[in-house]
Scaffold this active site. Sequence first.
Site, PDB file in Angstrom:
ATOM      1  CD  GLU A 133      -2.798  -1.544   2.492  1.00 43.82           C
ATOM      2  OE1 GLU A 133      -2.725  -0.420   3.358  1.00 43.82           O
ATOM      3  OE2 GLU A 133      -3.318  -2.447   2.666  1.00 43.82           O
ATOM      4  CD  GLU A 240      -4.639  -7.884   2.058  1.00 46.29           C
ATOM      5  OE1 GLU A 240      -5.274  -7.406   2.727  1.00 46.29           O
ATOM      6  OE2 GLU A 240      -3.184  -7.726   1.957  1.00 46.29           O
TER       7      GLU A 240
HETATM    8  O1  G3I Z   1      -2.446  -7.980  19.196  1.00 43.73           O
HETATM    9  C1  G3I Z   1      -2.831  -6.734  19.753  1.00 43.73           C
HETATM   10  C2  G3I Z   1      -3.489  -6.875  21.027  1.00 43.73           C
HETATM   11  O2  G3I Z   1      -2.182  -7.182  21.865  1.00 43.73           O
HETATM   12  C3  G3I Z   1      -4.027  -5.473  21.495  1.00 43.73           C
HETATM   13  O3  G3I Z   1      -4.567  -5.761  22.843  1.00 43.73           O
HETATM   14  C4  G3I Z   1      -5.209  -5.078  20.501  1.00 43.73           C
HETATM   15  C5  G3I Z   1      -5.933  -3.876  21.005  1.00 43.73           C
HETATM   16  O4  G3I Z   1      -4.908  -2.839  20.762  1.00 43.73           O
HETATM   17  O5  G3I Z   1      -4.641  -4.924  19.361  1.00 43.73           O
HETATM   18  C6  G3I Z   1      -4.159  -6.184  18.655  1.00 43.73           C
HETATM   19  O6  G3I Z   1      -3.669  -5.745  17.574  1.00 43.73           O
HETATM   20  C7  G3I Z   1      -4.492  -5.617  16.299  1.00 43.73           C
HETATM   21  C8  G3I Z   1      -4.422  -6.477  15.353  1.00 43.73           C
HETATM   22  O7  G3I Z   1      -5.271  -6.590  14.364  1.00 43.73           O
HETATM   23  C9  G3I Z   1      -4.348  -8.008  15.924  1.00 43.73           C
HETATM   24  O8  G3I Z   1      -5.643  -8.352  16.087  1.00 43.73           O
HETATM   25  C10 G3I Z   1      -4.425  -4.101  15.926  1.00 43.73           C
HETATM   26  O9  G3I Z   1      -4.983  -3.326  16.953  1.00 43.73           O
HETATM   27  C11 G3I Z   1      -5.328  -4.176  14.787  1.00 43.73           C
HETATM   28  O10 G3I Z   1      -5.044  -2.903  14.088  1.00 43.73           O
HETATM   29  C12 G3I Z   1      -4.875  -5.084  13.685  1.00 43.73           C
HETATM   30  O11 G3I Z   1      -5.977  -5.127  12.501  1.00 43.73           O
HETATM   31  C13 G3I Z   1      -5.239  -5.715  11.439  1.00 43.73           C
HETATM   32  C14 G3I Z   1      -5.055  -4.520  10.374  1.00 43.73           C
HETATM   33  O12 G3I Z   1      -5.110  -5.221   9.105  1.00 43.73           O
HETATM   34  C15 G3I Z   1      -4.058  -3.699  10.942  1.00 43.73           C
HETATM   35  O13 G3I Z   1      -2.792  -4.375  10.930  1.00 43.73           O
HETATM   36  C16 G3I Z   1      -6.503  -6.632  11.024  1.00 43.73           C
HETATM   37  O14 G3I Z   1      -6.456  -7.691  11.965  1.00 43.73           O
HETATM   38  C17 G3I Z   1      -6.022  -7.210   9.649  1.00 43.73           C
HETATM   39  O15 G3I Z   1      -6.967  -7.905   9.022  1.00 43.73           O
HETATM   40  C18 G3I Z   1      -5.688  -6.039   8.454  1.00 43.73           C
HETATM   41  O16 G3I Z   1      -5.412  -6.665   7.295  1.00 43.73           O
HETATM   42  C19 G3I Z   1      -4.888  -5.617   6.527  1.00 43.73           C
HETATM   43  C20 G3I Z   1      -3.585  -6.142   5.777  1.00 43.73           C
HETATM   44  O17 G3I Z   1      -2.752  -6.460   6.676  1.00 43.73           O
HETATM   45  C21 G3I Z   1      -3.125  -5.272   4.310  1.00 43.73           C
HETATM   46  N1  G3I Z   1      -4.299  -5.095   3.630  1.00 43.73           N
HETATM   47  C22 G3I Z   1      -5.515  -4.283   4.274  1.00 43.73           C
HETATM   48  C23 G3I Z   1      -6.178  -5.357   5.332  1.00 43.73           C
HETATM   49  C24 G3I Z   1      -7.432  -5.094   6.088  1.00 43.73           C
HETATM   50  O18 G3I Z   1      -7.086  -3.733   6.780  1.00 43.73           O
END
Ligand code: G3I
Length: 335
Positions: A133, A240
């Site tokens: 991205e 994805e």
């Molecule tokens: O693991 C931490 C946990 O320790 C903490 O307590 C919690 C609350 O803050 O956060 C947890 O991390 C979260 C993580 O997912 C694991 O659940 C992050 O906040 C959250 O932002 C993260 O979201 C992910 C997002 O990417 C951002 O990285 C989504 O699961 C994931 O499906 C999404 O995937 C992205 C691809 O990587 C790139 N393309 C877009 C796609 C959708 O946004």
Amino acid sequence: SQKGLKDYYANYFPIGVAVNPRMVQPGPDADLIKAQFSSLTPENAMKMGPIHPEEKRYFWKDADAIVDFAQQNKLLVRGHTLCWHNQTPRWFFTDSTGKQVTREVLLARMKQHITDVVGRYKGKIYAWDVVNEAVPDTSNAIYRKSKFYEIIGEDYIAKAFEYAHAADPSAQLFYNDYNTESASKRDKIYQLVKRLKDKGVPINGVGLQGHWSIYEPTKQEMEESINRFASLGLKVQITEMDMSVYPKEHERRERRDTDRSEFTSAMNDKQAAQYKMLFEVFRKHKDQLTGVTFWNLSDKYSWLDSFPVPNRKDFPLLFDQNYQPKKAFAEVVKF
Ligand code: G3I
């Protein structure tokens, strides 16, 4: 036992799924993964923050669990992702005095990160989303104004690919992005990857994320995307895939009381027709597509349950909340 997606598509391309480390422990998730899929992508475990939380500390456990499960079950793995403006830990951009790092320091840190992560899984991860991205949705700019761009300049992208190639010359290296079916963004991504190719940067493919809905893309937009990037001699993957049952509401971030988390039969029918059409396109372009990966396993959980509208359950995948194949599944495997 019933044939899985991977069996129906054995002569086309691997069918993958994004997973978290809990899903590869013994249980219904692992059973469905083994029955249906031939490739895994860690949903979060290999992102820069989760795997490299401090400069001198890596956290390998979750990524190792997913790679070990793949090794045991002869599954491919797509590494995701080595360089992304989201979930990069703050330490990457900050020196010991708390000031912003220089270009040289950030390049050295990127090189170390990529060398360590790609090196650890050398021979076990066949494809990497090296940069994710980097192109903005709006504006005419080709480069998103991320910290990588601001501190290093546009060549951070080429450097990331060069570092990854040096760490594992046999891995296929992808540029990965979303909204690749919108003509304006697709053209900017095309310009970016064409520049990389023309400069001899070791890039092998383009990942079209495929976060779609039951309303888009059209057949024409899908074919144009695949053809456009394949015309550069690059491999194309859907990396994805999911299909929200709601119209795109990019700006909406609040839940309205009219929001219903309900999977109606009309949605079910439209979703089945849309998945049918897209997989007809994928099969037709099997010589240009080298993989189709779903983002999440079943409607039991999807990142879309909290995005763009918090607490509005979505139903974007081929298996329902009880791991049963939905109407769309039958349309994808009947050919
Ligand atoms: O693991 C931490 C946990 O320790 C903490 O307590 C919690 C609350 O803050 O956060 C947890 O991390 C979260 C993580 O997912 C694991 O659940 C992050 O906040 C959250 O932002 C993260 O979201 C992910 C997002 O990417 C951002 O990285 C989504 O699961 C994931 O499906 C999404 O995937 C992205 C691809 O990587 C790139 N393309 C877009 C796609 C959708 O946004």
